[in-house]
Design a protein around this motif. Structure first.
Motif, short mmCIF file in Angstrom:
data_model
loop_
_atom_site.label_atom_id
_atom_site.label_comp_id
_atom_site.label_asym_id
_atom_site.label_seq_id
_atom_site.Cartn_x
_atom_site.Cartn_y
_atom_site.Cartn_z
N GLU A 378 0.72 -1.00 -0.05
CA GLU A 378 -0.18 0.04 -0.15
C GLU A 378 0.83 1.38 0.15
N GLY A 379 1.91 1.31 0.62
CA GLY A 379 2.80 2.41 0.99
C GLY A 379 3.72 2.77 -0.03
N LEU A 380 3.83 1.66 -0.98
CA LEU A 380 4.76 2.01 -2.23
C LEU A 380 4.10 1.67 -3.54
N ALA A 381 2.84 1.69 -3.50
CA ALA A 381 2.10 1.35 -4.63
C ALA A 381 1.99 2.08 -5.69
N ASP A 382 2.41 3.37 -5.56
CA ASP A 382 2.59 4.30 -6.62
C ASP A 382 3.97 4.47 -7.27
N ILE A 383 4.94 3.60 -6.94
CA ILE A 383 6.36 3.61 -7.32
C ILE A 383 6.40 3.05 -8.59
N PRO A 384 6.76 3.66 -9.65
CA PRO A 384 6.90 2.94 -11.04
C PRO A 384 8.12 1.96 -10.84
N GLY A 385 7.99 0.98 -11.67
CA GLY A 385 8.91 0.09 -11.67
C GLY A 385 9.22 -0.82 -10.37
N LEU A 386 8.50 -0.90 -9.65
CA LEU A 386 8.46 -1.73 -8.47
C LEU A 386 7.40 -3.01 -8.57
N ALA A 387 7.99 -4.09 -8.37
CA ALA A 387 6.80 -5.07 -8.12
C ALA A 387 7.38 -6.16 -7.22
N PHE A 388 6.35 -6.75 -6.39
CA PHE A 388 6.44 -7.38 -5.21
C PHE A 388 6.31 -8.95 -5.88
N GLN A 389 6.98 -9.72 -4.85
CA GLN A 389 6.96 -11.09 -5.29
C GLN A 389 5.40 -11.53 -5.38
N PRO A 390 5.00 -12.14 -6.49
CA PRO A 390 3.40 -12.51 -6.68
C PRO A 390 3.18 -13.35 -5.92
N GLU A 391 1.78 -13.43 -5.66
CA GLU A 391 1.12 -14.43 -4.79
C GLU A 391 0.07 -15.33 -5.76
N PRO A 392 0.50 -16.50 -6.45
CA PRO A 392 -0.70 -16.90 -7.30
C PRO A 392 -1.91 -17.30 -6.50
N GLU A 393 -3.04 -17.44 -7.27
CA GLU A 393 -4.21 -17.80 -6.61
C GLU A 393 -4.19 -19.11 -5.80
N TRP A 394 -3.18 -20.11 -6.07
CA TRP A 394 -3.10 -21.34 -5.45
C TRP A 394 -2.13 -21.16 -4.09
N SER A 395 -1.59 -20.09 -3.63
CA SER A 395 -0.67 -19.98 -2.78
C SER A 395 -1.22 -19.14 -1.49
N TYR A 396 -0.82 -19.60 -0.33
CA TYR A 396 -1.05 -18.64 0.68
C TYR A 396 0.43 -18.63 1.30
N SER A 397 1.06 -17.41 1.10
CA SER A 397 2.63 -17.42 1.75
C SER A 397 2.46 -16.71 3.02
N ASN A 398 3.48 -17.53 3.95
CA ASN A 398 3.85 -16.70 5.12
C ASN A 398 4.55 -15.42 5.22
N ARG A 399 4.86 -15.10 4.04
CA ARG A 399 5.43 -13.65 3.72
C ARG A 399 6.71 -13.66 4.85
N TRP A 400 7.39 -14.80 4.82
CA TRP A 400 8.58 -14.94 5.63
C TRP A 400 9.44 -13.55 5.44
N LEU A 401 9.82 -13.22 3.95
CA LEU A 401 10.56 -11.80 3.79
C LEU A 401 9.63 -11.32 2.83
N SER A 402 9.53 -9.97 2.77
CA SER A 402 8.70 -9.11 1.81
C SER A 402 9.74 -8.79 0.69
N ALA A 403 9.59 -9.48 -0.55
CA ALA A 403 10.79 -9.32 -1.41
C ALA A 403 9.88 -8.62 -2.77
N LEU A 404 10.87 -7.84 -3.21
CA LEU A 404 10.29 -7.07 -4.54
C LEU A 404 11.42 -6.91 -5.53
N THR A 405 11.11 -6.58 -6.85
CA THR A 405 11.99 -6.27 -7.67
C THR A 405 11.88 -4.86 -8.32
N LEU A 406 12.88 -4.05 -8.31
CA LEU A 406 13.07 -2.86 -9.26
C LEU A 406 13.51 -2.66 -10.44
#
Length: 491
Positions: A378-406
């Protein structure tokens, strides 16, 4: 700013007024400014006492104060640099000056805050009960009631029939590799985007890793690349002894197509769920899809025993063999007898007690880490070129680490530049795992890509992991988001 004005004074102010200002502000100092509001020096109550001892009266002005070059910093100073200035000059307040020489803010040592680390242990209250029980009953050495109970509780939680508690997740993988009969010259397929502990046990037994690329939908093992690896192996007249599938950063791989491929070729799967305890794949617990699954309780994991791991399987014989090998492969004889080489891999009763206490709050820990991830999104949603590790519909991640790409061409900064900038703000970010096929120690090993360009290479080039601890405060999360936006010059 009003905040600065409340403890600023000109030289025409009286000593009495200066003392009143210091007392009222709670800053233990005031800012001496000229008629244009430009900063001249700081004034403490000690400076005022020295004026009085030198013969000044309370009604005298501050004109008699000597000129002094106080320690200041530009308003864009980083937390790390500000703290270094304070430490070097033994001060607790640092005026921040704009381009016109005016104080825009005074940084207090306590405002800098403690460093924010990537993933710290989050201890509760129940752990101490089980540890104290171990002391009361003198079960200090490896094995004991806590170990037995921890194994049963993990197995029940994830829906596996059997579990063996060991000294680390790496030890659990090693035992799995050993029990599958990996020998010198054998090959094992392994996810490439992972920590070295996933692949090293293959080499412990003399085997050779063959690395499988990620797919973009989850960052985990690509079924397409895995199929290509099997096709190549069959064409050359061999098959791997096993496939080690890693659930990266707390998110399951797409297990159904991976299992279909492996089952078709009759090759067993070891599921490295070291990072994904509490995650789910299509509603079922991560870590229980392969012949054997592995969890880690290292100090930075979703729950911790400070160091430890667990091997799970529905095959009772495998778990019994794992326990045997993990206790030095001691034969059932009245004397110390060994017919094969074993390992000192069993978990201690004390650490298992810590794990039992931690297990009681696993669900809350997962919820807290997912909330951290959601706050970043939510806090970084408007930053262009930033994408978080996706969570497919079949997945429920524990989000051990919040990972992203720039994407540097869009975001204007590389991941490594952002990591350095946040480090200056005393915030620990890390690169994503360097793929195993790019590691010098594995440079001779084969690698099968998802497409024309390896997906894992791009994730490594552009990826970073944000602080993700379940014990971070809302203020710390806000501080990280602000620092991230500042590093990317987002407003």
């Amino acid at each position: 700013m009003t905040e600065v004005d409340s403890f600023s004074a000109p030289r025409t102010a009286t000593i009495r007024d200066a003392m009143a200002t210091i007392n009222a502000s709670g800053m233990q100092m005031l800012l001496l400014v000229d008629e244009g509001g430009r900063f001249q020096r700081t004034v403490t109550d000690g400076d005022l006492r020295r004026l009085l001892l030198a013969g000044s009266e309370m009604g005298d002005s501050l004109e008699r104060l000597p000129d002094l070059k106080s320690v200041t910093a530009p308003e864009e100073v980083t937390r790390k640099a500000a703290l270094a200035l304070m430490d070097a000059n033994e001060i607790n307040h640092l005026p921040l000056i704009d381009g016109e020489g005016r104080v825009v803010r005074v940084l207090n040592r306590r405002d800098i805050g403690a460093p924010i680390l990537l993933s710290t242990p989050h201890m509760g209250e129940a752990e101490l009960y089980f540890v104290e029980e171990a002391f009361r009953t003198n079960w200090i050495a490896p094995l004991g009631p806590n170990v037995d109970a921890f194994e049963n509780e993990i197995a029940a939680l994830v829906g596996s029939k059997h579990a063996a508690a060991v000294s680390s997740g790496t030890a659990a993988i090693h035992l799995a590799v050993r029990m599958l009969g990996v020998k010198p010259g054998d090959r094992v397929f392994c996810s490439t985007l992972t920590f070295a502990a996933s692949a090293n046990p293959i080499v412990y037994e003399g085997g050779e890793p063959v690395f499988i690329d990620s797919e973009p939908d989850s960052w985990n093992m690509s079924p397409r690349a895995l199929e290509q690896a099997f096709d190549a192996a069959k064409a050359e007249g061999w098959l791997p002894k096993a496939v080690i599938v890693v659930n990266l950063y707390g998110q399951s791989a797409d297990m159904d197509p991976i299992l279909e491929i492996c089952n078709r070729h009759g090759v067993p799967v070891i599921e490295d769920a070291a990072e994904s305890l509490g995650a789910r794949y299509k509603g079922k617990a991560s870590g229980v899809f392969g012949l054997m699954g592995v969890y880690s309780f290292n100090g930075n994991k979703i729950i911790t025993t400070s160091g430890g791991g667990m091997l799970v399987s529905d095959d009772e014989a495998l778990i019994q063999q794992a326990r045997f090998l993990a206790t030095q492969a001691r034969d059932p004889a009245p004397h110390y007898q060994h017919s094969q080489i074993g390992f000192n891999y069993r978990m201690s009763n004390i650490l298992a007690g810590v794990g039992r206490g931690q297990l009681q709050v696993l669900e809350q820990r997962v919820e807290a880490r997912r909330a951290v991830y959601d706050a970043y999104r939510e806090g970084l949603a408007d930053i262009p070129g930033l994408a978080f590790q996706p969570e497919p519909e079949w997945s429920y991640s524990n989000r051990w680490l919040s990972a992203l790409t720039l994407d540097p061409e869009v975001a204007g900064s590389t991941a490594s530049e952002v990591i350095r900038r946040l480090a200056d703000e005393m915030i620990e970010c890390r690169p994503v795992w360097k793929p195993m096929h790019l590691q010098p120690v594995f440079s001779h090993c084969r690698h099968f890509a998802h497409g024309n360009e390896p997906v894992s290479d791009r994730i490594f080039d552009q990826g970073l992991c944000m602080p993700s601890g379940s014990n971070m405060s809302p203020e710390e999360i806000a501080r990280i988001i602000d620092a991230m936006r500042g590093a990317l010059k987002a407003r």
